[in-house]
Motif scaffolding. Structure first.
Motif, PDB file in Angstrom:
ATOM      1  N   ASP A 100       0.293  -2.554  -1.955  1.00 10.33           N
ATOM      2  CA  ASP A 100       1.741  -2.788  -1.869  1.00 10.33           C
ATOM      3  C   ASP A 100       2.434  -1.793  -0.939  1.00 10.33           C
ATOM      4  N   CYS A 101       1.887  -1.606   0.249  1.00 13.35           N
ATOM      5  CA  CYS A 101       2.454  -0.651   1.208  1.00 13.35           C
ATOM      6  C   CYS A 101       3.128  -1.375   2.375  1.00 13.35           C
ATOM      7  N   LEU A 102       3.973  -0.636   3.091  1.00 12.85           N
ATOM      8  CA  LEU A 102       4.687  -1.148   4.245  1.00 12.85           C
ATOM      9  C   LEU A 102       4.412  -0.282   5.462  1.00 12.85           C
ATOM     10  N   GLY A 126       2.374   1.612  -3.066  1.00 13.09           N
ATOM     11  CA  GLY A 126       3.809   1.428  -2.873  1.00 13.09           C
ATOM     12  C   GLY A 126       4.418   2.383  -1.875  1.00 13.09           C
ATOM     13  N   CYS A 127       3.685   2.725  -0.818  1.00 15.85           N
ATOM     14  CA  CYS A 127       4.157   3.707   0.170  1.00 15.85           C
ATOM     15  C   CYS A 127       4.649   3.010   1.441  1.00 15.85           C
ATOM     16  N   ARG A 128       5.439   3.746   2.226  1.00  9.08           N
ATOM     17  CA  ARG A 128       5.942   3.264   3.512  1.00  9.08           C
ATOM     18  C   ARG A 128       5.464   4.190   4.610  1.00  9.08           C
ATOM     19  N   GLY A 151       6.403  -4.123   8.878  1.00 13.95           N
ATOM     20  CA  GLY A 151       6.415  -5.040   7.748  1.00 13.95           C
ATOM     21  C   GLY A 151       5.338  -4.723   6.723  1.00 13.95           C
ATOM     22  N   ARG A 152       5.013  -5.742   5.921  1.00 10.70           N
ATOM     23  CA  ARG A 152       4.060  -5.562   4.829  1.00 10.70           C
ATOM     24  C   ARG A 152       2.654  -5.327   5.339  1.00 10.70           C
ATOM     25  N   LEU A 153       1.963  -4.353   4.725  1.00  9.41           N
ATOM     26  CA  LEU A 153       0.567  -4.068   5.057  1.00  9.41           C
ATOM     27  C   LEU A 153      -0.315  -4.800   4.049  1.00  9.41           C
ATOM     28  N   ALA A 154      -1.276  -5.497   4.540  1.00 12.04           N
ATOM     29  CA  ALA A 154      -2.188  -6.208   3.644  1.00 12.04           C
ATOM     30  C   ALA A 154      -2.942  -5.211   2.772  1.00 12.04           C
ATOM     31  N   ASP A 155      -3.065  -5.528   1.490  1.00 13.03           N
ATOM     32  CA  ASP A 155      -3.829  -4.670   0.595  1.00 13.03           C
ATOM     33  C   ASP A 155      -5.259  -4.555   1.104  1.00 13.03           C
ATOM     34  N   SER A 206       5.662   5.435  10.999  1.00 16.41           N
ATOM     35  CA  SER A 206       5.372   5.638  12.426  1.00 16.41           C
ATOM     36  C   SER A 206       4.385   4.639  13.007  1.00 16.41           C
ATOM     37  N   VAL A 207       3.751   3.807  12.182  1.00 21.32           N
ATOM     38  CA  VAL A 207       2.635   2.986  12.651  1.00 21.32           C
ATOM     39  C   VAL A 207       2.816   1.534  12.218  1.00 21.32           C
ATOM     40  N   THR A 208       1.998   0.669  12.812  1.00 17.03           N
ATOM     41  CA  THR A 208       2.001  -0.743  12.443  1.00 17.03           C
ATOM     42  C   THR A 208       0.700  -1.178  11.791  1.00 17.03           C
ATOM     43  N   ALA A 209      -0.285  -0.280  11.734  1.00 15.40           N
ATOM     44  CA  ALA A 209      -1.595  -0.622  11.154  1.00 15.40           C
ATOM     45  C   ALA A 209      -1.988   0.413  10.116  1.00 15.40           C
ATOM     46  N   GLY A 210      -2.819  -0.004   9.174  1.00 19.84           N
ATOM     47  CA  GLY A 210      -3.259   0.906   8.124  1.00 19.84           C
ATOM     48  C   GLY A 210      -4.319   1.870   8.591  1.00 19.84           C
ATOM     49  N   THR A 211      -5.258   1.405   9.436  1.00 20.18           N
ATOM     50  CA  THR A 211      -6.349   2.245   9.919  1.00 20.18           C
ATOM     51  C   THR A 211      -6.559   1.975  11.410  1.00 20.18           C
ATOM     52  N   GLY A 212      -7.528   2.671  11.982  1.00 13.90           N
ATOM     53  CA  GLY A 212      -7.816   2.523  13.401  1.00 13.90           C
ATOM     54  C   GLY A 212      -7.276   3.681  14.210  1.00 13.90           C
ATOM     55  N   ALA A 213      -7.505   3.633  15.509  1.00 13.58           N
ATOM     56  CA  ALA A 213      -7.139   4.734  16.395  1.00 13.58           C
ATOM     57  C   ALA A 213      -5.650   5.007  16.403  1.00 13.58           C
TER      58      ALA A 213
END
Length: 452
Positions: free
Chosen positions: A438-440, A409-411, A444-448, A414-421
């Protein structure tokens, strides 16, 4: 029973006899610094004035000759006050000798120039004797101020060498004028621990090397524990850290350094670390505002060391809840951890205040080194309902065998992706065990996701 004290006439029609609550009644209704301050504010008198049955329990540093203007050193007066305090023993029903008096610091600015002027630094084992119950109180931070300007370098304002237990310090500001000084050095062994120290409405300012340093011998260290800070303000700057848990990290034991509580504190310092923990231990940080104020400096709130790898790390636990962190420079971090086990938890915390800055997206604000001790092992790291800026980084030599990072449930501001460079969670080598629920992100919404 309410008592009253009469003040001499001041020319009024009623003859000048003003009925007001006596100091005994005021002290009965108030506690700590508030009680002593209340007796002055409501009564209009001085805490130094003699009042039978009340002042018998107070040692006033001004009555001992301390200079509240700060123009001349007050070391002699403070030492005389401490001597009277420590000479007022009564039998202790639980343990040790218990003083009958409270050391009072009235409003003013008191200059101290010599080490151990607040309390004597004798070893409690075999020398000065263990004292169970110490109370040092002022009238509130900024009102009662002690300026430490030592004439020598690398000195300590007060040393607790396994002598003092059950300590209460309240209503005071401590201001250091020397960057190599330490506020308190606490040394304990299994022969005489340092337990139950509580600071309330206390402020630290100026330049310090260490605020409070905890230490002990190699094989018999014990009970440097149960310490709390309530509505305190940690300011100034630290060459090392405000709180150092394990001043001699190479010592192999020190396994009873635990139980530290910070409640609703204002932590706003320029540089250094807030807490440097080399021994593990159980730490709670609840509420408050934490700011690194100098954008050009490097600073970290929680520096968790990796020097200990044996019994000394018996408890490794950090819990932070409801704290607003403000990082003002790219060199600032909330946490830099080398722990290889235990748990680290952030609940409803926010460090996004300056995420709009150009450096915000690439700042590494939380760092976990799973390769520091016992490679590829780390703590269970959990973020719940947090707002987080920049990126988090994990280093691991090989595939993680213990330790996980869980974001629930975090936001990620600064970024648009969960992982990567350019993502939120980054690693230079082997991928860690992590999970997003359930993160953003800022888009927008980040896929679990769950990776092991």
């Amino acid at each position: 029973m309410t008592t009253y004290a009469d003040r001499p006439g001041d020319g009024r029609a009623d003859g000048g006899a003003e009925r007001r609550p006596g100091r005994r009644a005021l002290l009965a209704g108030l506690t700590g610094a508030g009680a002593l301050a209340g007796s002055v504010v409501l009564g209009g008198g001085s805490a130094s004035a003699a009042t039978t049955g009340v002042d018998a329990y107070v040692v006033d540093v001004v009555a001992k000759g301390a200079d509240p203007t700060g123009q001349t050193p007050s070391d002699t007066a403070f030492r005389a006050a401490a001597a009277e305090l420590l000479g007022s023993f009564q039998p202790g029903p639980i343990s040790g000798a218990v003083p009958k008096k409270v050391l009072l610091v009235p409003p003013g600015n008191y200059l101290l120039t010599q080490p151990d002027s607040l309390l004597p630094g004798e070893d409690g084992v075999g020398h000065g004797g263990i004292v169970d119950g110490i109370s040092i109180t002022g009238y509130g931070k900024r009102l009662s101020r002690i300026t430490y300007a030592p004439t020598a370098r690398n000195t300590t304002l007060w040393t607790n060498r396994q002598r003092y237990k059950n300590i209460r310090i309240s209503g005071l500001t401590f201001d250091s004028q020397d960057a190599t000084s330490t506020f308190n050095y606490a040394y304990s062994s299994d022969a005489g621990g340092v337990q139950d120290t509580w600071y309330t409405d206390v402020e630290w300012r100026g330049t310090w090397k260490v605020g409070i340093g905890l230490d002990g011998p190699a094989t018999t260290s014990d009970l440097n524990s149960e310490m709390g800070w309530d509505h305190c303000q940690i300011g100034g700057s630290y060459a090392d850290a405000f709180l150092v848990i394990g001043m001699t990290p190479a010592e192999p034991q020190q396994d009873q350094f635990l139980n530290y509580w910070f409640r609703d504190c204002k932590v706003e310092f320029k540089s250094g670390s807030f807490v440097r923990n080399e021994r593990g231990g159980s730490m709670n940080f609840v509420g408050g505002s934490y700011i690194l104020t100098d954008a050009a400096s490097t600073g970290t709130f929680f520096q968790l060391g990796s020097a200990a790898s044996g019994r000394a790390d018996s408890t490794m636990r950090l819990y932070a809840q409801g704290i607003r962190f403000e990082l003002r420079g790219a060199g600032h971090k909330v946490i830099d951890s080398g722990w290889y086990k235990g748990s680290i938890t952030f609940v409803s915390c926010d460090d996004t205040a300056l995420s709009f800055q150009a450096w915000g997206a690439n700042a590494v604000t939380h760092q976990y080194r799973f390769d520091a001790v016992n490679p590829s092992r780390g703590p269970m790291v959990r973020y719940q309902d947090c707002a987080l800026m920049g990126s988090h980084q994990v280093t691991a030599a090989t595939a993680t065998t213990a330790g996980k990072l869980l974001y629930d449930g975090c936001r990620f501001s600064s970024v648009t992706a969960g992982t990567g460079a350019t993502g939120f969670l980054r690693w230079p080598g082997t991928a860690p065990w992590y999970e997003f629920r359930d993160c953003l992100t800022k888009s927008g919404r980040l896929a679990d996701a769950k990776a092991s």
